[in-house]
Design a protein around this motif. Structure first.
Motif, short mmCIF file in Angstrom:
data_model
loop_
_atom_site.label_atom_id
_atom_site.label_comp_id
_atom_site.label_asym_id
_atom_site.label_seq_id
_atom_site.Cartn_x
_atom_site.Cartn_y
_atom_site.Cartn_z
N ALA A 158 0.83 -1.20 0.00
CA ALA A 158 0.00 0.00 0.00
C ALA A 158 0.86 1.25 0.00
CB ALA A 158 -0.92 0.01 1.22
N ALA A 159 0.42 2.25 -0.72
CA ALA A 159 1.08 3.56 -0.74
C ALA A 159 0.41 4.47 0.28
CB ALA A 159 0.99 4.18 -2.13
N VAL A 160 1.19 5.35 0.89
CA VAL A 160 0.67 6.27 1.91
C VAL A 160 0.65 7.69 1.36
CG1 VAL A 160 1.08 7.28 4.18
CG2 VAL A 160 1.46 4.83 3.82
N ALA A 161 -0.52 8.31 1.37
CA ALA A 161 -0.62 9.73 1.03
C ALA A 161 0.00 10.49 2.19
CB ALA A 161 -2.07 10.13 0.83
N LEU A 213 -3.26 -0.11 -3.66
CA LEU A 213 -4.07 0.55 -2.64
C LEU A 213 -3.37 1.82 -2.17
CD1 LEU A 213 -6.56 0.30 -0.72
CD2 LEU A 213 -5.06 -0.90 0.88
N VAL A 214 -4.16 2.87 -1.93
CA VAL A 214 -3.65 4.13 -1.37
C VAL A 214 -4.33 4.38 -0.03
CG1 VAL A 214 -3.63 6.65 -1.65
CG2 VAL A 214 -3.04 5.19 -3.58
N ALA A 263 -0.25 7.89 -9.80
CA ALA A 263 1.17 7.76 -9.52
C ALA A 263 1.47 6.48 -8.75
CB ALA A 263 1.65 8.98 -8.72
N ALA A 264 0.64 6.18 -7.75
CA ALA A 264 0.86 4.97 -6.97
C ALA A 264 0.65 3.72 -7.82
CB ALA A 264 -0.08 4.96 -5.76
N GLY A 265 -0.35 3.75 -8.68
CA GLY A 265 -0.59 2.61 -9.57
C GLY A 265 0.60 2.36 -10.47
N TYR A 303 3.83 9.14 -0.82
CA TYR A 303 3.58 10.01 -1.96
C TYR A 303 3.08 11.36 -1.45
CZ TYR A 303 4.07 6.14 -5.23
OH TYR A 303 4.57 5.10 -5.96
N PHE A 304 3.75 12.42 -1.86
CA PHE A 304 3.38 13.79 -1.47
C PHE A 304 2.91 14.50 -2.73
CE2 PHE A 304 4.07 18.27 -0.84
CZ PHE A 304 3.90 18.51 0.51
#
Length: 252
Positions: A13-16, A109-110, A101-103, A40-41
């Motif tokens: 999972a990516a973290v906003a 998942l974000v 971007a995460a994909g 990800y910022f």
């Protein structure tokens, strides 16, 4: 469900990541329990420079990679018009870009840092997150703001005591179109006040003037700054007035 169990079910999972304490603690737990994660910022004119600096420092401290995604949020007319539910349109644009971007980075998942103390009833941005399928593990697992502060302090995260920071767009009254000029005026003014020692405050736009809102314990400092006509603060404003009613934090 515990945070550990959440990441067992969602191992990649990516973290906003905003650089604030909520997303910092979420990233801390993702690094600890997920099989694969990254931060990800999304950089827009709504964030002052110090937010990105904090995000970079915290991500590096946690050993997480940080991707900065650029977004011209004012190009979205629904956001720039600044309606009462602007946050909905803003979150939708931000997280749509972040999901892309995460994909591309291989994350299915974000996650965002909303917690169990956040009231979904007065946050239209949460509706956008639900529509886009963004998950909020801290909220889902019942982790409150007080829990996050305590846990982050125990983990010696430097941002554990960082005040909650709403984006610069909140300084402009609903219904007043948001422009790069006005965002720049507010950003420069707040940066000048921070350099002078103010914390957890807001500089709200009122046409060519501004209203300064501070906590009760910093009223005297704010008065001294305004009485001496602090030049960097007045850059772009005709006058800055002090709200004599102490500002209250939204934290519970």
């Amino acid at each position: 469900m515990t945070i550990r169990e959440f990441f067992k079910e969602n191992p990649a999972a990516a973290v906003a990541f905003s650089g604030g304490v909520d997303s910092a603690w979420l990233l801390h737990e993702a690094v600890r329990y997920a099989q694969r994660t990254a931060a990800y910022f999304v950089r827009t004119p709504f964030q002052p420079d110090f937010e990105l600096e904090d995000a970079r420092e915290t991500a590096a401290r946690l050993g997480a990679s940080l991707t900065v995604v650029e977004l011209d949020i004012l190009a979205d007319p629904a956001v720039a018009a600044n309606p009462a539910d602007r946050c909905y349109y803003c979150k939708k644009a931000l997280f749509t870009r972040l999901l892309e971007a995460a994909g591309a980075g291989g994350f299915p998942l974000v996650l965002d840092g909303s917690n169990a103390s956040d009231d979904a009833g007065d946050r239209p941005g949460m509706r956008a997150l639900r529509e886009l399928g963004v998950r909020s593990p801290l909220r889902e697992c019942g982790v409150t703001k007080a829990d996050i502060r305590r846990l982050a302090r125990e983990a010696e995260l430097p941002v554990w005591s960082k005040p909650s920071y709403a984006c610069l767009a909140t300084r402009i009254p609903a219904g007043t179109a948001i422009t790069a000029r006005d965002l720049g005026r507010v950003s420069r003014g707040e940066a000048a006040l921070m350099r002078e020692g103010l914390t957890d405050f807001r500089l709200r736009l009122q046409g060519e003037d501004a209203l300064l809102q501070v906590r009760g314990e910093q009223m005297d400092l704010a008065r001294r700054l305004l009485e001496k006509r602090h030049e960097p603060l007045l850059d772009g404003f005709r006058e800055v007035r002090l709200d004599e009613t102490p500002r209250e934090s939204r934290e519970t």
